[in-house]
Design a protein around this motif. Structure first.
Motif, PDB file in Angstrom:
ATOM      1  N   UNK A  22      -4.202 -12.636 -15.927  1.00 41.23           N
ATOM      2  CA  UNK A  22      -4.949 -13.095 -16.592  1.00 41.23           C
ATOM      3  C   UNK A  22      -5.602 -14.547 -16.011  1.00 41.23           C
ATOM      4  N   UNK A  23      -4.965 -15.272 -15.548  1.00 39.51           N
ATOM      5  CA  UNK A  23      -5.529 -16.549 -15.392  1.00 39.51           C
ATOM      6  C   UNK A  23      -5.337 -17.248 -13.657  1.00 39.51           C
ATOM      7  N   UNK A  24      -4.727 -16.198 -12.942  1.00 47.02           N
ATOM      8  CA  UNK A  24      -4.376 -16.475 -11.766  1.00 47.02           C
ATOM      9  C   UNK A  24      -5.212 -16.013 -10.663  1.00 47.02           C
ATOM     10  N   UNK A  25      -5.187 -16.027  -9.281  1.00 46.63           N
ATOM     11  CA  UNK A  25      -6.004 -15.640  -8.361  1.00 46.63           C
ATOM     12  C   UNK A  25      -5.085 -15.489  -7.010  1.00 46.63           C
ATOM     13  N   UNK A  26      -5.128 -14.337  -6.461  1.00 44.80           N
ATOM     14  CA  UNK A  26      -4.244 -14.203  -5.137  1.00 44.80           C
ATOM     15  C   UNK A  26      -5.478 -13.489  -4.252  1.00 44.80           C
ATOM     16  N   UNK A  74      -4.838 -16.311   5.917  1.00 48.77           N
ATOM     17  CA  UNK A  74      -3.699 -16.650   5.392  1.00 48.77           C
ATOM     18  C   UNK A  74      -3.941 -16.390   3.839  1.00 48.77           C
ATOM     19  N   UNK A  75      -2.484 -16.110   3.298  1.00 48.68           N
ATOM     20  CA  UNK A  75      -2.575 -15.744   1.736  1.00 48.68           C
ATOM     21  C   UNK A  75      -2.563 -17.137   1.083  1.00 48.68           C
ATOM     22  N   UNK A 128      10.319 -21.872 -12.914  1.00 48.57           N
ATOM     23  CA  UNK A 128      10.715 -20.414 -12.563  1.00 48.57           C
ATOM     24  C   UNK A 128      10.679 -20.147 -11.190  1.00 48.57           C
ATOM     25  N   UNK A 129       9.795 -20.611 -10.463  1.00 47.43           N
ATOM     26  CA  UNK A 129       9.718 -20.364  -9.070  1.00 47.43           C
ATOM     27  C   UNK A 129      10.711 -21.228  -8.214  1.00 47.43           C
ATOM     28  N   UNK A 130      11.012 -22.429  -8.632  1.00 41.33           N
ATOM     29  CA  UNK A 130      11.874 -23.408  -7.970  1.00 41.33           C
ATOM     30  C   UNK A 130      13.458 -22.609  -8.425  1.00 41.33           C
ATOM     31  N   UNK A 131      13.724 -22.187  -9.290  1.00 41.15           N
ATOM     32  CA  UNK A 131      14.865 -21.722  -9.652  1.00 41.15           C
ATOM     33  C   UNK A 131      15.265 -20.490  -8.799  1.00 41.15           C
ATOM     34  N   UNK A 132      14.159 -19.688  -8.149  1.00 35.55           N
ATOM     35  CA  UNK A 132      14.554 -18.557  -7.521  1.00 35.55           C
ATOM     36  C   UNK A 132      14.282 -18.745  -5.908  1.00 35.55           C
ATOM     37  N   UNK A 133      14.422 -20.161  -5.719  1.00 31.07           N
ATOM     38  CA  UNK A 133      14.728 -20.589  -4.220  1.00 31.07           C
ATOM     39  C   UNK A 133      13.255 -20.823  -3.622  1.00 31.07           C
ATOM     40  N   UNK A 134      12.265 -21.034  -4.274  1.00 32.51           N
ATOM     41  CA  UNK A 134      10.814 -21.196  -3.449  1.00 32.51           C
ATOM     42  C   UNK A 134      10.553 -22.828  -3.639  1.00 32.51           C
ATOM     43  N   UNK A 135       9.790 -23.353  -3.058  1.00 31.16           N
ATOM     44  CA  UNK A 135       9.342 -24.864  -3.033  1.00 31.16           C
ATOM     45  C   UNK A 135       8.999 -25.251  -4.485  1.00 31.16           C
ATOM     46  N   UNK A 136       9.210 -26.563  -4.877  1.00 37.23           N
ATOM     47  CA  UNK A 136       8.373 -26.882  -6.021  1.00 37.23           C
ATOM     48  C   UNK A 136       6.874 -27.107  -5.882  1.00 37.23           C
ATOM     49  N   UNK A 137       6.261 -26.584  -6.929  1.00 40.29           N
ATOM     50  CA  UNK A 137       4.726 -26.751  -6.933  1.00 40.29           C
ATOM     51  C   UNK A 137       4.308 -28.072  -7.871  1.00 40.29           C
ATOM     52  N   UNK A 183       4.494 -19.646   1.409  1.00 38.52           N
ATOM     53  CA  UNK A 183       4.879 -20.097  -0.087  1.00 38.52           C
ATOM     54  C   UNK A 183       4.031 -18.992  -0.887  1.00 38.52           C
ATOM     55  N   UNK A 184       2.797 -18.944  -0.612  1.00 40.06           N
ATOM     56  CA  UNK A 184       2.042 -18.046  -1.678  1.00 40.06           C
ATOM     57  C   UNK A 184       2.462 -16.466  -1.476  1.00 40.06           C
ATOM     58  N   UNK A 185       2.884 -15.975  -0.140  1.00 39.27           N
ATOM     59  CA  UNK A 185       3.496 -14.734  -0.012  1.00 39.27           C
ATOM     60  C   UNK A 185       4.598 -14.680  -0.749  1.00 39.27           C
ATOM     61  N   UNK A 186       5.621 -15.573  -0.657  1.00 42.33           N
ATOM     62  CA  UNK A 186       6.953 -15.495  -1.301  1.00 42.33           C
ATOM     63  C   UNK A 186       6.587 -15.496  -3.063  1.00 42.33           C
ATOM     64  N   UNK A 187       5.663 -16.132  -3.340  1.00 48.11           N
ATOM     65  CA  UNK A 187       5.528 -16.061  -4.993  1.00 48.11           C
ATOM     66  C   UNK A 187       4.818 -14.594  -5.369  1.00 48.11           C
TER      67      UNK A 187
END
Length: 309
Positions: free
Chosen positions: A217-221, A231-232, A249-258, A275-279
């Motif tokens: 709804x409110x994001x873009x990839x 690049x992504x 949510x993403x931090x608790x799943x091993x991704x970098x803090x946004x 980072x984008x590809x992992x999300x």
């Protein structure tokens, strides 16, 4: 009161436009958002949306409205075609002594009671792109407006809700298709889960399906070209009360803090490359429900095709 206009976020303005297009009055919208009717009219004017242009159809247009209804068109589709509200069309038909067809719609009022993956997704999508409206004397309304190219997604939402309500054709004023249902149970459930205020329900915060709905709804990839190659990129906009739980949510799943950053009247989080590809992988890999064009872009990013194109 002018200061309050500035305080409306882009998301709130979008909701206001959708609710006006669904036939809600200026007075009701003004009361809901704590601004004046003139402020509402100004927002609609700047978005190219006429505020309930009741009585402004020519006589030829009024006759065409009547004929379209007699030929089988729904009130919702007629309203969208002429850029007026559904109550305006219904009132015209009554004044012309047209016998209105009795329409009984089905609806799963309990669709959001159990937070399964599909329910979480659609709740997230409505949190981002939908609105919940309360008007005295009417059942609460849940509405979503999307561009014509995404009309199929409204069809999917309608099927999930078990609804037979119509989806309006693209409006001549702003080109969006509208889908609305009236249900106190659905509306109250969305408010209870954190649509407008308070914390977002923890069960939603922990659901990748919910966040995929929010991003649809409110994001873009996307894929961006630079001198060093493509690049992504990932980006999500909205209120801080929605974006802060997403970063957790993403931090608790091993991704970098946004970092949640202010951007004009809203907030944004984003990242690029790995980072984008992992999300994107976290949200879209093996997903069975997603906005078609974003699912296609996610698949293109995740299989690495874009690097050799």
């Amino acid at each position: 009161m002018t200061e309050l206009i500035v305080c409306l976020t882009e998301s709130q303005k979008g909701e206001l436009v959708n609710r006006a297009a669904s036939g809600e009055s200026l007075a009701s919208l003004a009361g809901c958002y704590g601004i004046t009717r003139q402020a509402v009219r100004g927002i609609l004017r700047r978005r190219g949306v006429p505020p309930r242009v009741v009585g402004k159809l020519s006589e030829a247009q009024r006759s065409e409205v009547v004929q379209r209804y007699l030929d089988g068109s729904s009130i919702a589709n007629i309203a969208a075609a002429f850029g007026v509200s559904e109550p305006a069309v219904r009132g015209l038909l009554v004044r012309r002594n047209v016998l209105l067809r009795k329409v009984v719609h089905t609806l799963r009022h309990d669709a959001f009671d159990y937070l399964n993956p599909d329910a979480c997704y659609w709740i997230g999508f409505i949190f981002a792109d939908g609105s919940v409206g309360y008007r005295p004397g009417y059942l609460p309304q849940v509405s979503v407006g999307l561009a014509e190219r995404d009309r199929g997604h409204l069809v999917a939402l309608r099927e999930f809700l078990g609804s037979t309500a119509s989806i309006s054709g693209p409006s001549i004023t702003h080109g969006s298709c509208q889908f609305s249902v009236r249900s106190a149970r659905l509306a109250d459930r969305l408010i209870e889960l954190g649509r407008y205020q308070g914390g977002v329900d923890e069960r939603l915060v922990e659901s990748r399906d919910f966040w995929r709905g929010v991003v649809d709804g409110d994001g873009s990839i996307g894929i961006y070209q630079t001198a060093r190659g493509p690049f992504a990129q990932f980006r999500l906009v909205g209120s801080s009360r929605i974006l802060e739980p997403f970063t957790e949510f993403v931090l608790l799943r091993g991704l970098s803090r946004l970092s949640v950053r202010p951007h004009k009247t809203i907030y944004t989080v984003g990242t690029t490359r790995g980072g984008a590809e992992r999300i994107i992988r976290l949200l879209y890999e093996d997903a069975t429900l997603a906005l078609h064009r974003k699912a296609e872009m996610a698949a293109r990013i995740l299989d690495g095709r874009f690097r050799s194109e």
